[in-house]
Write an enzyme that holds these catalytic residues in place. Structure first.
Site, short mmCIF file in Angstrom:
data_model
loop_
_atom_site.label_atom_id
_atom_site.label_comp_id
_atom_site.label_asym_id
_atom_site.label_seq_id
_atom_site.Cartn_x
_atom_site.Cartn_y
_atom_site.Cartn_z
N ASN A 62 -8.87 -4.90 -0.81
CA ASN A 62 -8.23 -6.22 -0.83
C ASN A 62 -9.15 -7.27 -1.43
OD1 ASN A 62 -9.56 -5.65 1.69
ND2 ASN A 62 -8.59 -7.40 2.64
N GLU A 64 -9.37 -11.34 -1.64
CA GLU A 64 -8.82 -12.58 -1.09
C GLU A 64 -9.16 -13.77 -1.99
OE1 GLU A 64 -9.94 -12.73 3.07
OE2 GLU A 64 -8.56 -11.08 3.52
N CYS A 73 -3.48 -7.16 -1.59
CA CYS A 73 -3.83 -6.04 -0.70
C CYS A 73 -4.47 -4.88 -1.46
CB CYS A 73 -2.58 -5.48 -0.03
SG CYS A 73 -1.81 -6.58 1.16
N GLU A 75 -3.82 -1.70 -1.22
CA GLU A 75 -2.88 -0.67 -1.69
C GLU A 75 -2.36 -1.00 -3.08
OE1 GLU A 75 -3.02 -2.17 1.21
OE2 GLU A 75 -2.04 -1.03 2.81
N CYS A 112 1.35 -3.15 4.66
CA CYS A 112 2.24 -4.31 4.84
C CYS A 112 3.55 -4.08 4.10
CB CYS A 112 1.55 -5.59 4.36
SG CYS A 112 1.63 -5.84 2.59
N CYS A 115 3.41 -4.04 0.25
CA CYS A 115 2.83 -2.80 -0.29
C CYS A 115 3.81 -1.64 -0.14
CB CYS A 115 1.50 -2.50 0.38
SG CYS A 115 0.21 -3.66 -0.13
N1 THU Z 1 -4.26 -6.21 3.77
C1 THU Z 1 -4.31 -5.14 2.94
O1 THU Z 1 -5.17 -5.05 2.05
N2 THU Z 1 -3.38 -4.17 3.09
C2 THU Z 1 -2.38 -4.20 4.03
O2 THU Z 1 -1.49 -3.36 4.01
C3 THU Z 1 -2.40 -5.23 5.07
C4 THU Z 1 -3.29 -6.39 4.81
C5 THU Z 1 -5.26 -7.27 3.58
C6 THU Z 1 -4.69 -8.56 3.08
C7 THU Z 1 -5.69 -9.56 3.57
O3 THU Z 1 -6.75 -9.65 2.63
C8 THU Z 1 -6.23 -8.95 4.84
O4 THU Z 1 -5.86 -7.57 4.81
C9 THU Z 1 -5.67 -9.57 6.11
O5 THU Z 1 -4.29 -9.57 6.10
#
Ligand code: THU
Length: 161
Positions: A62, A64, A73, A75, A112, A115
């Site tokens: 991920n 940010e 994310c 994925e 999520c 994804c």
């Molecule tokens: N996140 C992911 O990378 N994948 C997911 O399926 C759920 C959430 C990341 C997004 C964000 O940077 C952090 O986790 C908190 O939500």
């Protein structure tokens, strides 16, 4: 009026030792890239690896952003880099691992909704199931044999026609 029910299936592994050696390596790839995630705002680090039909492996974590919605994310970083490199490629398996800088994540962390929708797009495109494995930092690993088990009644291109 008719009531309906959709049931979905998944498999739970108590530890990575129950996975095949090849699957253990794919999980290790997801874990390794997880720990390089750029997640200064949430402190929640996620890594994903993608096995393609031709044996290639792609991975992502991920990323940010100070403008929160501009982040992405793990994925989708992994899946989109795979599909960017191999536009005709088919995805066989996806591995996901998450950990937090604040607490021990001892339970499986499911992908999520956005994804899941991205995975659904490629499963529909290739018309072959994508296996999805997800876990936390420690604890059990969940495997779904298809995105249909994580996203029942999904929106796909058939609904556009
Ligand atoms: N996140 C992911 O990378 N994948 C997911 O399926 C759920 C959430 C990341 C997004 C964000 O940077 C952090 O986790 C908190 O939500």
């Amino acid at each position: 009026m008719h009531d309906h029910e959709i049931s979905t299936k998944f498999t739970v592994f108590d530890s990575s030792k129950e996975l095949s050696i090849a699957e253990q390596k794919l999980l290790e790839t997801a874990i390794a890239i997880r720990d390089s995630a750029y997640a200064p705002y949430s402190g929640f680090l996620v890594g994903a690896s993608v096995l393609m039909q031709n044996g290639d492996v792609f991975s992502g974590n991920n990323q940010e952003n100070a403008a929160y919605p501009s982040g992405i994310c793990a994925e989708r970083v992994a899946i989109w880099s795979a599909m960017a490199a191999l536009p005709k490629g088919r995805i066989k398996k996806i591995f996901i691992s998450a950990r937090s800088e604040k607490t021990l994540v001892d339970r499986p962390v499911a992908p999520c909704g956005a994804c899941r929708q991205a995975i659904a797009e490629y499963e529909t495109k290739q018309d072959e199931n994508i296996e999805i494995f997800f876990t936390g930092e420690t604890g059990k690993i969940v495997k779904a044999n298809s995105i249909k088990d994580l996203l029942p009644w999904m929106f796909d291109n058939s609904m556009l026609s």
